[in-house]
Design a protein around this motif. Structure first.
Motif, PDB file in Angstrom:
ATOM      1  N   ILE A 163       0.880  -1.138   0.093  1.00 26.96           N
ATOM      2  CA  ILE A 163       0.067   0.043  -0.022  1.00 26.96           C
ATOM      3  C   ILE A 163       0.827   1.234  -0.029  1.00 26.96           C
ATOM      4  N   ILE A 164       0.579   2.242  -0.864  1.00 30.57           N
ATOM      5  CA  ILE A 164       1.160   3.506  -0.979  1.00 30.57           C
ATOM      6  C   ILE A 164       0.774   4.506   0.250  1.00 30.57           C
ATOM      7  N   GLY A 183       1.678 -14.053  15.221  1.00 29.57           N
ATOM      8  CA  GLY A 183       2.193 -12.846  15.848  1.00 29.57           C
ATOM      9  C   GLY A 183       2.081 -11.627  14.732  1.00 29.57           C
ATOM     10  N   PHE A 184       2.474 -10.513  15.376  1.00 32.39           N
ATOM     11  CA  PHE A 184       2.555  -9.464  14.766  1.00 32.39           C
ATOM     12  C   PHE A 184       3.740  -8.703  14.687  1.00 32.39           C
ATOM     13  N   LEU A 185       4.355  -8.647  13.689  1.00 33.32           N
ATOM     14  CA  LEU A 185       5.878  -8.089  13.692  1.00 33.32           C
ATOM     15  C   LEU A 185       5.929  -6.859  12.523  1.00 33.32           C
ATOM     16  N   MET A 186       6.435  -5.632  13.375  1.00 37.52           N
ATOM     17  CA  MET A 186       6.753  -4.433  12.480  1.00 37.52           C
ATOM     18  C   MET A 186       8.188  -3.890  12.435  1.00 37.52           C
ATOM     19  N   VAL A 187       8.608  -3.690  11.179  1.00 44.32           N
ATOM     20  CA  VAL A 187       9.859  -3.425  11.235  1.00 44.32           C
ATOM     21  C   VAL A 187      10.004  -2.267  10.095  1.00 44.32           C
ATOM     22  N   GLY A 188      11.174  -1.743   9.902  1.00 39.44           N
ATOM     23  CA  GLY A 188      11.361  -0.214   9.044  1.00 39.44           C
ATOM     24  C   GLY A 188      11.675   0.923   9.545  1.00 39.44           C
ATOM     25  N   THR A 230       3.677  -9.759   9.071  1.00 38.69           N
ATOM     26  CA  THR A 230       4.882  -8.910   9.180  1.00 38.69           C
ATOM     27  C   THR A 230       4.727  -7.813   8.219  1.00 38.69           C
ATOM     28  N   VAL A 231       4.746  -6.661   9.013  1.00 37.95           N
ATOM     29  CA  VAL A 231       4.731  -5.530   8.205  1.00 37.95           C
ATOM     30  C   VAL A 231       5.928  -4.505   8.293  1.00 37.95           C
ATOM     31  N   ASN A 232       6.363  -4.366   6.781  1.00 40.43           N
ATOM     32  CA  ASN A 232       7.632  -3.451   6.736  1.00 40.43           C
ATOM     33  C   ASN A 232       7.230  -2.118   5.887  1.00 40.43           C
ATOM     34  N   LEU A 233       7.778  -0.915   6.538  1.00 41.50           N
ATOM     35  CA  LEU A 233       7.507   0.259   5.936  1.00 41.50           C
ATOM     36  C   LEU A 233       8.871   0.603   5.288  1.00 41.50           C
ATOM     37  N   SER A 234       8.750   0.696   4.067  1.00 40.37           N
ATOM     38  CA  SER A 234       9.800   0.862   3.268  1.00 40.37           C
ATOM     39  C   SER A 234       9.897   2.501   2.711  1.00 40.37           C
ATOM     40  N   PRO A 235      11.179   3.145   2.564  1.00 40.98           N
ATOM     41  CA  PRO A 235      12.484   2.591   2.694  1.00 40.98           C
ATOM     42  C   PRO A 235      12.795   2.468   4.354  1.00 40.98           C
ATOM     43  N   ALA A 236      13.495   1.384   4.609  1.00 37.56           N
ATOM     44  CA  ALA A 236      13.919   0.898   5.911  1.00 37.56           C
ATOM     45  C   ALA A 236      14.907   2.144   6.588  1.00 37.56           C
TER      46      ALA A 236
END
Length: 510
Positions: free
Chosen positions: A5-6, A30-35, A65-71
């Motif tokens: 998603i933008i 589980g719920f993991l957020m990174v970035g 797993t949620v990644n907010l890019s750019p990290a």
């Protein structure tokens, strides 16, 4: 299943696109957020899960797993709640791929699924348009603010279910028939007028010159003489903001969270008058998450410092760099930000602690008291003041005079004519008014003939001018000549500019 998603985030005055990547797979729940996330972004996981449950959407036990890019860029704020929720729904196949293609989504979620407003919608939507995105899904309360930007569809969502209904095609966004706020300048609200000021012709003349060239102004006089009245009326004689300037100023207020729900665009030049107890941080901006300060919120407007010596000297000295560079650089652990700070500084002060110097019949201050009081404003700050005007004690006959003085409207017409001359002259130079005239360009645009050159030489020696003071006198003289519709700086223009410098020296070089 994987989805993207933008979304977007604020970085100083600018915005950047953030790709919210969500992967939901079978495995240990589980719920993991990174970035590279801040604390409030990490908390989004709990808000999103509860908001989904209270919106009637039950999640299967899965590893998310949620990644907010750019990290490599730190993410701040709560604007990622809604795009994370939409990303999870897309991964669960509640939403089709084409529904989230080419749309930017931002918004904060309450635990009951309500979409709450966020700061900085205006620059976020501007960024989306610049990136070629055609639609933006934002909180309903931010919709009017985002709709200021033309050429992009802005959709408001009241709740998570409302956003889901739109993305699934169950509701259609009504086409707006009204004109966008800011597409035309509204009728100016009635503001304080210069005609209400009795007398003070010299001080009003200095204010007109300051407005015409966007010069810094210092008003010195006894209590009750009208210094604050003159300062409060300055924005009424400044030229109106252009549409691009409106968007720039409004973006600053949006980032700072200072745009009210009924005010989507700043159309009047800002006027900020902080109390003398203001701290350095409140003026410059900053904080753990850097935000614009008062000097940035005064961008393209007036920063009025009443009772200027009462401000802390370190607070006043902080203004040195912004006054020269027209921007403020904020370095914090949370990031580096640059905000614009091209403001007109207007200061008002009494000449001594009791306020009546140099009237020896009324002033009871000792020479040491006066010197200590005046030394609160440092030489480097005074050197950056273009005009110093005395606001004298007004006589009773001027107060009882029934004839009105010149109105702000007529003064503003002269100021606008002078500004247009400057804009045409500097059209290819990167600045628009005489206050921005660079040292490199001064010999070209402030050429003095022999008579004027000799006058300037005498002033340079007698006033012990610095190079900065020399250039500032020439800039003011250029503005006076523009008000007189003269292409050449004449002796009378230069003499008047020098007189404003001498006025300051009368008080500080005793």
């Amino acid at each position: 299943m994987f989805s993207t998603i933008i979304s977007a985030a604020i970085c100083g005055m600018n915005a950047m696109l953030v790709h919210v990547e969500v992967d939901m797979a079978k495995g240990l729940p589980g719920f993991l957020m990174v970035g590279y996330l801040s604390g409030e972004v990490k908390e989004a996981g709990e808000r999103v899960r509860v908001a989904l449950k209270n919106s009637g959407i039950m999640l299967s036990p899965m590893r998310t797993t949620v990644n907010l890019s750019p990290a490599n860029i730190r993410k701040e704020g709560t604007a990622f709640d809604l795009p994370i929720a939409v990303g999870m729904l897309r991964s669960m196949d509640y939403i089709k791929e084409e529904a989230v293609s080419g749309i930017m989504i931002v918004g904060e979620l309450s635990l009951n699924g309500k979409v709450n407003p966020i700061k900085g919608i205006l620059p976020l939507v501007r960024r989306a348009k610049a990136e070629g995105i055609k639609r933006c899904l934002v909180p309903e309360e931010n919709k009017a603010e985002g709709a200021v930007i033309s050429g992009i569809e802005v959709i408001g969502a009241i709740s998570l279910q409302d956003a889901l209904s739109y993305l699934r095609g169950e509701r259609r966004e009504e086409k707006r028939t009204e004109k966008i706020v800011g597409s035309k300048i509204r009728k100016r609200e009635k503001a304080p007028d210069f005609s209400e000021i009795s007398g003070q012709a010299a001080a009003k003349r200095a204010a007109e010159i300051a407005a015409a060239g966007f010069h810094n102004l210092l008003l010195v006089g006894p209590p009750g003489s009208g210094k604050t009245m003159i300062a409060n009326r300055l924005t009424g004689i400044l030229p109106p903001l252009t549409k691009d300037e409106c968007l720039e100023v409004s973006s600053l207020y949006s980032i700072a969270g200072r745009l009210s729900s009924g005010k989507t665009l700043i159309e009047k030049r800002p006027f900020l008058s902080p109390h003398h107890t203001a701290t350095v941080s409140s003026l410059t901006g900053g904080g753990r998450i850097p935000r614009p300060g008062i000097i940035s919120l005064a961008h393209l407007g007036v920063l009025f410092l009443d009772e200027m010596p009462e401000f802390g000297q370190h607070v006043l000295d902080m203004l040195r760099q912004p006054l020269e560079e027209k921007q403020i650089n904020i370095d914090r652990i949370g990031g580096n930000c640059t905000y614009p700070a091209d403001f007109m500084l207007v200061g008002a002060l009494n000449p001594c602690p009791c306020g009546y110097y140099p009237d020896v019949n009324r002033c009871r201050c000792t020479s040491a008291d006066i010197k200590k009081y005046q030394s609160r404003i440092s030489g480097p700050i005074l050197d950056r003041i273009d005009l110093c005007a005395e606001v004298s004690q007004i006589a009773m006959k001027e107060l009882t005079n029934k004839s009105e003085g010149e109105s702000s409207v007529s003064i503003r017409k002269r100021v606008i004519r002078a500004r247009k001359r400057q804009e045409e002259r500097y059209s290819a130079r990167g600045y628009e008014c005489n206050a921005g005239l660079t040292a490199k360009d001064i010999p070209r645009f402030c050429l003095l003939e022999d008579k004027e050159e000799k006058l300037m030489e005498r002033a340079f020696t007698s006033l012990r001018l610095s190079a900065r003071g020399y250039y500032r006198i020439l800039r003011v003289a250029r503005t006076i000549a523009d008000l007189d519709e003269s292409e050449q700086i004449k002796e009378i223009h230069l003499a008047e500019a020098i007189s404003y410098r001498m006025e300051g020296n009368k008080y500080w070089e005793r």
